[in-house]
Scaffold this motif. Structure first.
Motif, PDB file in Angstrom:
ATOM      1  N   ASP A 136     -43.340 -76.984 -38.167  1.00 42.79           N
ATOM      2  CA  ASP A 136     -42.632 -76.503 -39.317  1.00 42.79           C
ATOM      3  C   ASP A 136     -42.956 -76.860 -40.612  1.00 42.79           C
ATOM      4  O   ASP A 136     -42.660 -76.147 -41.589  1.00 42.79           O
ATOM      5  N   ASN A 137     -43.431 -78.263 -40.764  1.00 43.29           N
ATOM      6  CA  ASN A 137     -43.737 -78.453 -41.827  1.00 43.29           C
ATOM      7  C   ASN A 137     -45.132 -78.155 -42.562  1.00 43.29           C
ATOM      8  O   ASN A 137     -45.326 -78.235 -43.552  1.00 43.29           O
ATOM      9  N   LEU A 160     -41.280 -82.301 -31.228  1.00 39.68           N
ATOM     10  CA  LEU A 160     -42.098 -82.898 -32.164  1.00 39.68           C
ATOM     11  C   LEU A 160     -43.007 -81.985 -32.470  1.00 39.68           C
ATOM     12  O   LEU A 160     -43.319 -82.136 -33.900  1.00 39.68           O
ATOM     13  N   ASN A 179     -43.249 -78.899 -32.772  1.00 40.89           N
ATOM     14  CA  ASN A 179     -42.620 -77.861 -33.444  1.00 40.89           C
ATOM     15  C   ASN A 179     -42.117 -78.601 -34.890  1.00 40.89           C
ATOM     16  O   ASN A 179     -42.185 -77.810 -35.963  1.00 40.89           O
ATOM     17  N   TYR A 180     -41.798 -79.748 -34.899  1.00 41.55           N
ATOM     18  CA  TYR A 180     -41.428 -80.380 -36.220  1.00 41.55           C
ATOM     19  C   TYR A 180     -42.438 -80.186 -37.179  1.00 41.55           C
ATOM     20  O   TYR A 180     -42.319 -80.045 -38.012  1.00 41.55           O
ATOM     21  N   TYR A 181     -43.571 -80.954 -36.421  1.00 41.03           N
ATOM     22  CA  TYR A 181     -45.064 -80.918 -37.521  1.00 41.03           C
ATOM     23  C   TYR A 181     -45.293 -79.473 -37.983  1.00 41.03           C
ATOM     24  O   TYR A 181     -45.650 -79.372 -38.832  1.00 41.03           O
TER      25      TYR A 181
END
Length: 117
Positions: free
Chosen positions: A60-61, A54, A56-58
């Protein structure tokens, strides 16, 4: 620089770099650094590890090139800071950012501005 957060960073970086076992690495660094609040260190480490996908997801954005293009030390610091901002209500936002940047000044010289962003 906060010894608990620095210890958490060292543990997370060791796990990331060496693919080490978290429990063994935590115990070794807690014995070595002797932070005042080992429970806080454990909460940081296990929280970041449990929420790595999670986080990493944020990240990445937020990072134009993505988290995979960021060096391991920087990525570890970013996850550590973001975890505190997102999940730790007991930690004021300014403290999470400030302490993460202070660690960055020591371990990724010249990249503290990026970490602060």
């Amino acid at each position: 620089m906060d010894l608990a957060r620095k210890t958490a960073f060292e543990i997370l970086f060791e796990i990331e770099k060496e693919e080490a076992y978290s429990n063994l690495t935590i115990n070794r660094f807690l014995d070595k650094n002797r932070p005042e609040n080992p429970a806080f260190v454990r909460e940081l480490v296990y929280g970041v590890l449990e929420n790595k996908i999670l986080l990493n997801y944020y990240l990445d954005n937020l990072i134009p090139s993505g988290i995979k293009k960021v060096k391991k030390k920087e990525a570890t610091l970013l996850r550590l800071g973001l975890y505190q901002l997102m999940f730790m209500d007991s930690v004021p936002d300014y403290a999470a950012v400030s302490e993460t940047v202070n660690i960055a000044k020591k371990v990724v010289r010249g990249r503290d501005g990026f970490i602060n962003g």
